[in-house]
Design a protein around this motif. Structure first.
Motif, PDB file in Angstrom:
ATOM      1  N   ALA A   1      -1.929 -11.770  -4.697  1.00 50.67           N
ATOM      2  CA  ALA A   1      -1.555 -10.468  -5.261  1.00 50.67           C
ATOM      3  C   ALA A   1      -0.662  -9.719  -4.281  1.00 50.67           C
ATOM      4  CB  ALA A   1      -2.804  -9.657  -5.594  1.00 50.67           C
ATOM      5  N   ALA A   2      -0.906  -9.893  -2.983  1.00 46.41           N
ATOM      6  CA  ALA A   2      -0.052  -9.248  -1.985  1.00 46.41           C
ATOM      7  C   ALA A   2       1.373  -9.781  -2.101  1.00 46.41           C
ATOM      8  CB  ALA A   2      -0.606  -9.498  -0.580  1.00 46.41           C
ATOM      9  N   GLN A   3       1.488 -11.107  -2.215  1.00 52.22           N
ATOM     10  CA  GLN A   3       2.802 -11.737  -2.399  1.00 52.22           C
ATOM     11  C   GLN A   3       3.476 -11.187  -3.663  1.00 52.22           C
ATOM     12  OE1 GLN A   3       4.158 -14.309  -0.459  1.00 52.22           O
ATOM     13  NE2 GLN A   3       5.991 -14.423  -1.724  1.00 52.22           N
ATOM     14  N   PHE A   4       2.689 -11.057  -4.751  1.00 52.89           N
ATOM     15  CA  PHE A   4       3.214 -10.547  -6.014  1.00 52.89           C
ATOM     16  C   PHE A   4       3.497  -9.050  -5.939  1.00 52.89           C
ATOM     17  CE2 PHE A   4       3.217 -13.437  -9.760  1.00 52.89           C
ATOM     18  CZ  PHE A   4       3.036 -14.609  -9.068  1.00 52.89           C
ATOM     19  N   SER A   5       3.066  -8.392  -4.861  1.00 57.47           N
ATOM     20  CA  SER A   5       3.389  -6.976  -4.691  1.00 57.47           C
ATOM     21  C   SER A   5       4.563  -6.800  -3.736  1.00 57.47           C
ATOM     22  CB  SER A   5       2.184  -6.210  -4.153  1.00 57.47           C
ATOM     23  OG  SER A   5       1.115  -6.284  -5.059  1.00 57.47           O
ATOM     24  N   GLY A   6       5.210  -7.909  -3.401  1.00 60.37           N
ATOM     25  CA  GLY A   6       6.402  -7.823  -2.561  1.00 60.37           C
ATOM     26  C   GLY A   6       6.138  -7.886  -1.072  1.00 60.37           C
ATOM     27  N   ILE A   7       4.906  -8.193  -0.664  1.00 64.60           N
ATOM     28  CA  ILE A   7       4.626  -8.376   0.761  1.00 64.60           C
ATOM     29  C   ILE A   7       5.137  -9.763   1.155  1.00 64.60           C
ATOM     30  CG2 ILE A   7       2.805  -8.495   2.506  1.00 64.60           C
ATOM     31  CD1 ILE A   7       2.725  -5.817   1.322  1.00 64.60           C
ATOM     32  N   ARG A   8       5.826  -9.830   2.285  1.00 63.71           N
ATOM     33  CA  ARG A   8       6.308 -11.135   2.746  1.00 63.71           C
ATOM     34  C   ARG A   8       5.188 -11.784   3.561  1.00 63.71           C
ATOM     35  NH1 ARG A   8      11.848 -11.256   1.637  1.00 63.71           N
ATOM     36  NH2 ARG A   8      12.677  -9.186   1.218  1.00 63.71           N
TER      37      ARG A   8
ATOM     38  N   GLN B   1      -3.459 -12.269  -9.322  1.00 63.72           N
ATOM     39  CA  GLN B   1      -2.099 -11.963  -8.901  1.00 63.72           C
ATOM     40  C   GLN B   1      -1.759 -10.480  -9.004  1.00 63.72           C
ATOM     41  OE1 GLN B   1      -0.131 -14.427 -11.774  1.00 63.72           O
ATOM     42  NE2 GLN B   1      -0.138 -16.202 -10.419  1.00 63.72           N
ATOM     43  N   GLY B   2      -2.566  -9.721  -9.742  1.00 61.65           N
ATOM     44  CA  GLY B   2      -2.208  -8.333  -9.993  1.00 61.65           C
ATOM     45  C   GLY B   2      -2.819  -7.364  -8.999  1.00 61.65           C
ATOM     46  N   ALA B   3      -4.111  -7.149  -9.106  1.00 61.34           N
ATOM     47  CA  ALA B   3      -4.766  -6.158  -8.267  1.00 61.34           C
ATOM     48  C   ALA B   3      -5.256  -6.811  -6.983  1.00 61.34           C
ATOM     49  CB  ALA B   3      -5.946  -5.551  -9.016  1.00 61.34           C
ATOM     50  N   VAL B   4      -5.138  -6.079  -5.860  1.00 63.39           N
ATOM     51  CA  VAL B   4      -5.732  -6.552  -4.614  1.00 63.39           C
ATOM     52  C   VAL B   4      -7.144  -5.980  -4.568  1.00 63.39           C
ATOM     53  CG1 VAL B   4      -5.573  -6.659  -2.120  1.00 63.39           C
ATOM     54  CG2 VAL B   4      -3.502  -6.586  -3.484  1.00 63.39           C
ATOM     55  N   ILE B   5      -8.078  -6.774  -5.098  1.00 68.19           N
ATOM     56  CA  ILE B   5      -9.466  -6.315  -5.141  1.00 68.19           C
ATOM     57  C   ILE B   5     -10.001  -6.292  -3.719  1.00 68.19           C
ATOM     58  CG2 ILE B   5     -11.770  -7.032  -5.878  1.00 68.19           C
ATOM     59  CD1 ILE B   5     -10.335  -7.842  -8.539  1.00 68.19           C
ATOM     60  N   GLY B   6     -10.696  -5.202  -3.361  1.00 68.71           N
ATOM     61  CA  GLY B   6     -11.125  -5.002  -1.982  1.00 68.71           C
ATOM     62  C   GLY B   6     -10.382  -3.842  -1.348  1.00 68.71           C
ATOM     63  N   LEU B   7      -9.184  -3.566  -1.830  1.00 67.46           N
ATOM     64  CA  LEU B   7      -8.447  -2.396  -1.350  1.00 67.46           C
ATOM     65  C   LEU B   7      -8.675  -1.241  -2.318  1.00 67.46           C
ATOM     66  CD1 LEU B   7      -4.885  -3.409  -0.060  1.00 67.46           C
ATOM     67  CD2 LEU B   7      -7.007  -3.215   1.206  1.00 67.46           C
ATOM     68  N   PRO B   8      -8.677  -0.007  -1.800  1.00 71.13           N
ATOM     69  CA  PRO B   8      -8.854   1.148  -2.683  1.00 71.13           C
ATOM     70  C   PRO B   8      -7.679   1.322  -3.654  1.00 71.13           C
ATOM     71  CG  PRO B   8      -8.625   1.832  -0.378  1.00 71.13           C
ATOM     72  CD  PRO B   8      -8.642   0.345  -0.387  1.00 71.13           C
ATOM     73  N   ILE B   9      -7.921   2.111  -4.680  1.00 72.56           N
ATOM     74  CA  ILE B   9      -6.914   2.325  -5.714  1.00 72.56           C
ATOM     75  C   ILE B   9      -5.595   2.803  -5.119  1.00 72.56           C
ATOM     76  CG2 ILE B   9      -6.329   3.768  -7.707  1.00 72.56           C
ATOM     77  CD1 ILE B   9      -9.377   3.835  -8.300  1.00 72.56           C
ATOM     78  N   PHE B  10      -5.658   3.833  -4.257  1.00 72.47           N
ATOM     79  CA  PHE B  10      -4.393   4.410  -3.791  1.00 72.47           C
ATOM     80  C   PHE B  10      -3.589   3.408  -2.969  1.00 72.47           C
ATOM     81  CE2 PHE B  10      -4.506   5.473   0.760  1.00 72.47           C
ATOM     82  CZ  PHE B  10      -5.841   5.298   1.082  1.00 72.47           C
ATOM     83  N   GLN B  11      -4.284   2.515  -2.251  1.00 72.85           N
ATOM     84  CA  GLN B  11      -3.551   1.529  -1.456  1.00 72.85           C
ATOM     85  C   GLN B  11      -2.939   0.451  -2.338  1.00 72.85           C
ATOM     86  OE1 GLN B  11      -5.845   0.064   1.838  1.00 72.85           O
ATOM     87  NE2 GLN B  11      -6.269   2.104   2.618  1.00 72.85           N
ATOM     88  N   ASN B  12      -3.590   0.161  -3.466  1.00 71.35           N
ATOM     89  CA  ASN B  12      -3.010  -0.771  -4.419  1.00 71.35           C
ATOM     90  C   ASN B  12      -1.730  -0.208  -5.004  1.00 71.35           C
ATOM     91  OD1 ASN B  12      -4.245  -3.417  -5.563  1.00 71.35           O
ATOM     92  ND2 ASN B  12      -5.986  -2.224  -4.847  1.00 71.35           N
TER      93      ASN B  12
END
Lengths: 332, 509
Positions: free
Chosen positions: A213-220, B352-363
């Motif tokens: 998901a980080a990669q899909f958020s544009g993080i390299r 692939q969508g949400a980074v579960i474990g991180l808070p909403i605002f950081q997502n």
């Protein structure tokens, strides 16, 4: 763009003040443990409460602690670097070899740091370039780096470091305040800012929680991981300078099995071994706890073997506590 | 009733397996509602329905993976229930999945007899007998597979054969085939059909799940149609035709209202020319205009998601061009695509969508960190402000912005993912199955929002396998089949049956 607001609702930033959550944190608990061990040590032996003893106690963890700061970031990103002690040995060997040619202190420092970064970059290339699992890569390079030291040195040792070199591991900045502890605290401050106050640090957390998901958020992702391994190598190189300076010699067995002690400090500091969570403050306090425990046991004449049993038990307990706590919670 | 002399007498036989009143609810979704299904020995029953109609849920109930909330299962006249996958197997029910659930590192013979290997008198596995019996079964099937070969060295078609052999060795009474042909070539499908015939002659009751009507008409004796978790029809294949089945599949019991706003379309923003990928898609051409919602319809595996991921820089196409507002925009990486203004809301939200474990605002701030931070240093106040702006615009339901995104419902997680992209102020937003697995309320919110975005001049690409969503929201629909564009329809010309036919490759009759 005009705002299309669908029945607006206000969501608070936080439900709990940062202070309130800090009081309930693992770091707070760890700090209490540190205080308890401190009190126990002062009651158990009369030699403990003495400025010079306390100063000596810090040497038990400053070098490992400096590596642990970088290791914490690697583990938070979901990787691990088990080659740090190997890097340290190779960097120390390189400095020792250079010292035989009578090079100056600044050059020695540069060599130590450069070897560290290069070793880290090698790990980083294998992990992010080829996509190999870091635990396998760094078990391999752990033997590789130390193996080179063994080939160069055999059962010999390098001595004859220039006189100015001893300051890094043996010097005092003021009264009982050693150069090592000052450097550790400065590095801790730098890593605190890097991990908790920069966008680079934020991407480390994102990768550790969900790399895809980080990669899909544009993080390299691969670039970040490469940098983390280089950083760990650099810190291992720095630790090599301190340790070599303190010991005044280099043997190929230098810092043997330190990677486990470094990982212990990181995990004790509350960094999730699965990645995604942890703090530099926790690692720093964990460093002090380890230093106090090993020094206290030393004062009590506890043999090294028993000490390592004790440290091992501590590690298992620390890993088990959150898991057991969660299970009890869910049973209710 | 028509009398067809060539059909065997078993047509009138008693069903061996009967499911009645089966209901299964997941949080927020009623997956199955009062379902009935009957399977007859020596007959192939086709289970037909759109994606999300509840077919897979039913298979999981029949194989003991899920437990139904209500309903009864009768096997051979006796009431049974399957508390585990093993219990279903013990009752002679076995399933062959699209991707076979076998063990790559074991040999063919071991795979066939795993769990019920013949034993010697002292209780060890009788390897000699095992290999001999495996060879026998394979020979009877007419399959030229070496029983000693490692499974991983076989083609997918041959793996299916092994799965069938396993079904034969278990002496299963009921064989479920869940889209077995999805990954097979034409020739391999023919071979599979020979096997289905073999199983049928052997008196097995077969449940055959497929999207492909030509296959269903070739192989099935009976059909059952599901729609939105309900059974809407069943009967003999001989008494129906494609038209009727399609109508049953797509006919709507409830008319959902879609909040599609009328938008005057602007100039062309995105132009894709000859985009190809070695395996996933081929020669894709389309344009997208300002304010347009372009729907992509097709069967699972038609290459839609792969195409979208190529536009987003997650996979590299082999040839073709992408132009955004007159400038070349073939993304080299996800970060590159985001910079160019193309963002992607993935189908697999949790992965692939949400980074579960991180808070909403950081997502929400994650792809915008360059904007919210000052020369690399975080500015939490700006992050919270950005997150609040978009969370409130999307009507996010959360206790606080510091809450872990994993504690939100699926619909609210999706809102966080969309908020994350809106915060980057994109030109084109691609939504891949945007309402899959989320509750009705959030679904409506996502639709409403999509419509509002288009009205503001954003270009929206929506991949969806849900016909009402595609028809309700799109200005234009592109249908993909087997990696190619199979048809393009304007909003006025949209017709459910035509879309389904185009996606499945059925000629107009």
């Amino acid at each position: 763009m005009s705002d299309t607001t669908l029945s607006p609702r206000s969501i608070p930033d936080r439900l709990e003040s940062p202070l309130a959550s800090a009081l309930k944190s693992w770091e707070m608990l760890l700090a209490l443990v540190a205080v308890a061990i401190f009190i126990f040590n002062s009651l158990a032996t009369p030699y403990f409460l003495n400025p010079w003893s306390l100063s000596d106690a810090t040497f038990n963890f400053t070098e490992r602690g400096i590596i642990a700061l970088a290791m914490a970031m690697v583990i938070i990103s979901g990787e691990i670097d088990l080659s740090v002690a190997g890097i340290l040995a190779l960097a120390s060997t390189a400095m020792g070899a250079a010292a035989q040619f009578g090079v100056d202190v600044p050059v020695l420092i540069a060599i130590g740091l450069a070897v560290g970064v290069l070793c880290g970059a090698f790990n980083g290339l294998l992990v992010s370039g080829l996509g190999l699992p870091s635990i396998v890569v760094t078990i391999g390079t752990m033997s590789l780096f130390r193996g080179i030291s063994y080939i160069v040195l055999g059962d010999q040792a390098y001595r004859g470091y220039p006189s100015g070199f001893s300051f890094f591991g043996q010097g005092y900045v003021y009264w009982v305040i050693s150069f090592e502890i000052v450097l550790f605290l400065v590095m801790a401050a730098i890593f605190y800012v890097l991990l908790h106050r920069t966008s680079f640090g934020r991407s480390v957390f994102a990768i550790g929680n969900n790399a895809m998901a980080a990669q899909f958020s544009g993080i390299r992702v691969r670039r970040v991981k490469f940098v983390l391994f280089c950083l760990t190598g650099l810190m291992a190189g720095l630790a090599a300078i301190l340790l070599t300076s303190r010991l005044g010699s280099t043997r190929p067995s230098i810092a043997f099995a330190w990677e486990l002690e470094v990982v212990t400090i990181v995990v004790l500091g509350g960094v999730s071994i699965l990645g995604g969570a942890g703090s530099i403050l926790g690692v720093v306090i964990a460093g002090f706890v380890m230093g106090l425990v090993t020094f206290g046991l030393g004062l009590l004449n506890v043999p090294g073997i028993v000490m390592s049993i004790f440290v091992g038990l501590m590690l298992i307990t620390v890993i088990a506590i959150p898991i057991v706590a969660r299970r009890i919670k869910s049973r209710r | 009733m028509l009398n067809r002399p060539e059909k065997p007498a078993t047509m009138t036989a008693e069903p061996i397996l009967r499911l009645e009143g089966i209901t299964k609810t997941f949080p927020g979704v009623k997956a199955l509602n009062d379902i009935a299904l009957e399977l007859y020995p020596g007959q192939v029953t086709a289970l037909i329905g759109e994606n999300g109609a509840g077919k897979s849920t039913l298979v999981k109930i029949m194989t003991g993976i899920y437990q139904p909330d209500a309903g009864a299962i009768t096997l051979d006249g006796e009431a049974v229930h399957f508390p585990s996958a093993h219990a279903a197997l013990d009752h002679g029910i076995t399933a062959i999945h699209q991707e076979t659930v076998l063990f790559d590192e074991l040999s063919v013979a071991e795979n066939i007899f795993l769990g019920h290997a013949p034993r010697t008198r002292v209780g060890f596995v009788d390897w000699k007998k095992l290999r001999a019996e495996a060879a026998d079964i394979l020979k009877n099937m007419g399959a030229s597979i070496d029983p000693g070969a490692r499974l991983k060295d076989l083609s997918i078609a041959n793996k299916h054969l092994v799965a069938v052999a396993r079904a034969l060795s278990i002496e299963a009474q009921i064989v479920i085939m869940d889209e077995p042909t999805a990954a097979l070539s034409h020739k391999e499908i023919e071979e599979l059909f020979v096997l289905v015939d073999l199983l049928r002659q052997d008196g097995k009751a077969i449940l055959f799940i497929s999207h492909k009507f030509d296959e269903i008409f070739r192989i099935a004796d009976r059909y059952t149609v599901f729609r939105d978790g309900e059974m809407v029809g069943s009967g003999l294949m001989a008494e129906t035709d494609q038209k009727e089945l399609v109508r049953m599949m797509v006919g709507r019991s409830v008319d959902q209202v879609f909040p599609k706003q009328e938008v005057t379309l602007g100039e062309t923003v995105l132009e894709v020319k000859g985009l190809s990928h070695p395996t996933e898609f081929d020669d894709i051409n389309f344009t997208l205009r300002r304010g347009e919602i372009l729907g992509f319809y097709g069967l699972v595996g038609a290459g839609r998601s792969e195409l979208m991921q190529a536009l987003f820089g997650a996979t590299r196409p082999s040839s073709g061009t992408v132009t955004l507002e007159g400038k070349p925009a073939l993304a080299k990486s996800e970060a590159d695509a985001i910079e160019k203004g193309i963002v992607y809301v993935p189908e697999e939200r949790g992965r692939q969508g949400a980074v579960i474990g991180l808070p909403i605002f950081q997502n929400i701030s994650l792809p915008s960190l360059k904007k919210t931070s000052r020369s690399g240093f975080l500015d939490l106040a700006r992050e919270f402000a950005l997150a609040r702006k978009y969370a409130e615009r999307l009507d996010l339901r959360a206790a606080s912005l510091s809450q872990d995104v994993g504690t939100l419902s699926g619909g609210n997680q999706q809102k966080v993912v969309i908020a994350k992209w809106l915060a980057t102020q994109p030109r084109v937003i691609i939504l891949d199955e945007p309402t899959k697995g989320i509750d009705i309320g959030s679904k409506a919110a996502v639709h409403e929002f999509m419509s509002a975005l288009a009205a503001e001049g954003l270009c929206v690409i929506m991949v969806s396998s849900e016909l009402p969503e595609i028809m309700g929201m799109s200005d234009r629909v592109i249908v993909m089949r087997e990696g190619r564009i199979a048809g393009e329809f304007n909003r006025e010309a949209l017709d459910a049956e035509t879309l389904v036919r185009t996606a499945a490759g059925i000629e107009e009759t």
